[in-house]
Design a protein around this motif. Structure first.
Motif, PDB file in Angstrom:
ATOM      1  N   ALA A  74      23.201   1.904  84.855  1.00 37.17           N
ATOM      2  CA  ALA A  74      23.523   0.751  84.140  1.00 37.17           C
ATOM      3  C   ALA A  74      24.886   1.973  83.596  1.00 37.17           C
ATOM      4  O   ALA A  74      24.964   3.261  83.705  1.00 37.17           O
ATOM      5  N   GLN A  75      25.317   0.720  82.253  1.00 36.06           N
ATOM      6  CA  GLN A  75      26.678   2.087  81.864  1.00 36.06           C
ATOM      7  C   GLN A  75      27.398   2.900  82.548  1.00 36.06           C
ATOM      8  O   GLN A  75      28.028   3.673  82.495  1.00 36.06           O
ATOM      9  N   GLY A  76      27.390   2.362  83.681  1.00 37.97           N
ATOM     10  CA  GLY A  76      28.438   2.581  84.637  1.00 37.97           C
ATOM     11  C   GLY A  76      28.153   3.431  85.711  1.00 37.97           C
ATOM     12  O   GLY A  76      29.105   4.598  85.926  1.00 37.97           O
ATOM     13  N   PHE A  77      26.798   4.188  85.135  1.00 37.29           N
ATOM     14  CA  PHE A  77      26.174   4.866  85.953  1.00 37.29           C
ATOM     15  C   PHE A  77      24.637   4.459  87.327  1.00 37.29           C
ATOM     16  O   PHE A  77      24.558   3.061  86.908  1.00 37.29           O
ATOM     17  N   GLN A  78      25.269   5.049  88.342  1.00 43.47           N
ATOM     18  CA  GLN A  78      24.074   4.613  89.520  1.00 43.47           C
ATOM     19  C   GLN A  78      23.005   5.563  89.469  1.00 43.47           C
ATOM     20  O   GLN A  78      23.243   7.300  90.333  1.00 43.47           O
ATOM     21  N   LEU A  79      22.138   5.929  89.937  1.00 46.03           N
ATOM     22  CA  LEU A  79      21.102   6.587  90.036  1.00 46.03           C
ATOM     23  C   LEU A  79      20.088   6.008  91.747  1.00 46.03           C
ATOM     24  O   LEU A  79      19.735   5.611  91.786  1.00 46.03           O
ATOM     25  N   LEU A  80      21.016   7.050  92.562  1.00 45.35           N
ATOM     26  CA  LEU A  80      20.600   6.899  93.814  1.00 45.35           C
ATOM     27  C   LEU A  80      19.267   7.839  93.984  1.00 45.35           C
ATOM     28  O   LEU A  80      19.164   8.615  94.217  1.00 45.35           O
ATOM     29  N   PHE A  81      18.904   6.907  95.443  1.00 49.95           N
ATOM     30  CA  PHE A  81      17.557   7.776  96.504  1.00 49.95           C
ATOM     31  C   PHE A  81      17.550   7.779  97.580  1.00 49.95           C
ATOM     32  O   PHE A  81      18.355   6.333  98.601  1.00 49.95           O
ATOM     33  N   VAL A  88      11.921  17.948 108.526  1.00 46.84           N
ATOM     34  CA  VAL A  88      10.719  17.616 107.731  1.00 46.84           C
ATOM     35  C   VAL A  88      11.792  17.044 106.283  1.00 46.84           C
ATOM     36  O   VAL A  88      12.421  17.578 105.578  1.00 46.84           O
ATOM     37  N   PRO A  89      11.761  15.874 106.461  1.00 48.66           N
ATOM     38  CA  PRO A  89      12.371  14.428 105.580  1.00 48.66           C
ATOM     39  C   PRO A  89      12.299  15.338 103.955  1.00 48.66           C
ATOM     40  O   PRO A  89      11.408  14.882 103.582  1.00 48.66           O
ATOM     41  N   LEU A  90      12.373  15.587 103.303  1.00 45.38           N
ATOM     42  CA  LEU A  90      12.653  16.017 101.719  1.00 45.38           C
ATOM     43  C   LEU A  90      12.987  14.943 100.944  1.00 45.38           C
ATOM     44  O   LEU A  90      14.944  14.871 101.248  1.00 45.38           O
ATOM     45  N   PRO A  91      13.267  13.906 100.203  1.00 45.73           N
ATOM     46  CA  PRO A  91      13.878  13.002  99.780  1.00 45.73           C
ATOM     47  C   PRO A  91      14.314  13.645  98.427  1.00 45.73           C
ATOM     48  O   PRO A  91      14.203  14.547  98.147  1.00 45.73           O
ATOM     49  N   TRP A  92      15.282  13.232  98.200  1.00 40.49           N
ATOM     50  CA  TRP A  92      16.206  13.801  96.830  1.00 40.49           C
ATOM     51  C   TRP A  92      16.740  12.463  95.978  1.00 40.49           C
ATOM     52  O   TRP A  92      17.730  11.211  96.656  1.00 40.49           O
ATOM     53  N   VAL A  93      17.352  12.331  94.665  1.00 36.73           N
ATOM     54  CA  VAL A  93      18.228  11.611  94.172  1.00 36.73           C
ATOM     55  C   VAL A  93      19.365  12.015  93.433  1.00 36.73           C
ATOM     56  O   VAL A  93      19.470  13.020  93.454  1.00 36.73           O
ATOM     57  N   GLN A  94      20.805  11.079  92.991  1.00 35.17           N
ATOM     58  CA  GLN A  94      21.407  12.058  92.976  1.00 35.17           C
ATOM     59  C   GLN A  94      21.897  10.719  91.636  1.00 35.17           C
ATOM     60  O   GLN A  94      21.919   9.259  91.491  1.00 35.17           O
ATOM     61  N   LEU A  95      22.794  11.228  90.543  1.00 32.33           N
ATOM     62  CA  LEU A  95      23.125  11.012  89.338  1.00 32.33           C
ATOM     63  C   LEU A  95      24.395  10.237  89.487  1.00 32.33           C
ATOM     64  O   LEU A  95      25.142  11.296  89.680  1.00 32.33           O
ATOM     65  N   ARG A  96      25.490   9.101  89.943  1.00 31.76           N
ATOM     66  CA  ARG A  96      26.345   9.771  89.559  1.00 31.76           C
ATOM     67  C   ARG A  96      27.598   7.717  89.051  1.00 31.76           C
ATOM     68  O   ARG A  96      27.012   7.488  88.960  1.00 31.76           O
TER      69      ARG A  96
END
Length: 375
Positions: A74-81, A88-96
């Motif tokens: 939204a509004q020109g941005f993406q929230l990635l998972f 030990v895979p640790l998930p994380w999120v990214q805003l770009r």
């Protein structure tokens, strides 16, 4: 009339008016190009549907899960998972910022015919067909466009189609105080070409220049000055192959809810005050801008009998639609517009030599429009 649109492509509404009459030698080739553009648009739609089907399959859990998934956009941005890696895979999120697509496609066109059933059923041979193929390059702000016009084929007319290839490139800020600008070029089927350039220059103004295959050229510099009592003056200094030209104008609020502007310019090579062209505009609005009344007047000696021209436009904004009524020297016009549709009708103000008034009716829904001209 939009034939088709690629996934993510910008809509393009075709109503091409090409001033050249030269083209390729056979009209059948022009009509084949129109049909080719239509088929290309259909292929783009098929690809779009295939990509949507793949996205639906991924959503239902079919196929191999991706390591990166877009959660929100939204509004020109993406929230990635991002899925983790290792033991030990640790998930994380990214805003770009949403990345621009490398290429976009759009196909459009229009068909014009007479009111008779014979002309309409003879498509594409008895109709005037216009086709447009547009390829965009969003990542570096470029756009390539191929447009063609194919006149109707008749037994007494050997009119041929015309083709035009154009490219527009946006320019970012450069060195030495150069601001944003753009460069464009056009090449027609008969070999004629033209090029244009525009750029903001710090502390100087906006420079615009053009050159074509006939060696017609122009160069203009737009400058704005500080406001004086609410009125903003601006001057355009220019030159062409015919001589110098200057345009001076003022624009601003005359009083509350009243906006006005006035401009004065000369024709290149003509410097007598009687040849100057005057244009004035006054716009009055209600307190909530729900109603507006705009009056426009001009003085131009090219209209020998009556050099004064004017128009009056009234608009009313309601909750379902915006209504507009206008009258000028040539015609009366009514228009109603909503968020998704528009209807308009116009009729000539003065009857022709046969005592008839030419009329035009237009209906537009989304990006599809139809126009009927009545004698």
């Amino acid at each position: 009339v939009i034939l088709s649109e690629g996934s993510g492509a910008r809509l393009f509404e075709g109503k091409l008016r090409d001033e050249t009459e030269a083209g390729w030698p056979e009209t059948n080739g022009a009509k084949a190009l129109v049909l080719t553009l239509a088929l290309f648009g259909a292929a783009l739609s098929a690809c779009s549907m295939a990509s949507q089907a793949q996205g639906l399959a991924a959503l239902l859990g079919r196929g191999k899960p991706k390591r990166t998934k877009v959660l929100l956009e939204a509004q020109g941005f993406q929230l990635l998972f991002h899925r983790g890696k290792g033991k030990v895979p640790l998930p994380w999120v990214q805003l770009r910022r949403t990345p621009k697509k490398p290429v976009s496609f759009a196909v459009g066109g229009s068909v014009e015919s007479g009111m008779s059933t014979k002309d309409a059923l003879g498509f594409p041979f008895t109709t005037q067909n216009n086709g447009i193929l547009q390829i965009g390059f969003p990542r570096f702000s470029g756009r390539l466009q191929l447009s063609m016009e194919d006149p109707a084929s008749t037994a007494d007319d050997d009119a041929q189609g015309s083709m035009e290839l154009s490219y527009l490139q946006a320019l970012g800020p450069g060195r030495f105080g150069a601001g944003a600008g753009e460069f464009g070029g056009k090449l027609r089927g008969n070999g004629e070409w033209s090029a244009s350039f525009a750029r903001e220059v710090e502390d100087i103004g906006k420079f615009r220049g053009s050159l074509n295959s006939q060696l017609d050229w122009s160069a203009d510099l737009d400058q704005s000055y500080p406001a004086v009592k609410g009125m903003v003056p601006s001057v355009t200094y220019g030159a062409t192959q015919d001589g110098m030209r200057v345009r001076a104008s003022v624009d601003g609020d005359l009083k509350k809810n009243v906006h006005g502007s006035y401009s004065l310019r000369n024709i290149p090579g003509k410097y007598a005050p009687m040849d100057f062209i005057h244009e004035a505009k006054v716009k009055v609005g209600s307190s909530g801008a729900r109603q507006t009344l705009e009056a426009v007047g001009s003085y131009d000696r090219k209209f020998a009998k009556l050099p004064v021209r004017g128009s009056l436009t009234y608009s009313l904004k309601t909750r379902p639609a915006t209504l507009e009524a206008s009258v000028d020297f040539d015609r009366y016009r009514l228009r109603a517009q909503t968020a998704r549709a528009q209807a308009a009708a116009a009729v000539a103000r003065v009857p022709d030599e046969n005592g008839q008034r030419a009329a035009e009716v237009e209906l537009k829904v989304g990006k599809v429009s139809a126009v009927a001209q009545l004698p």
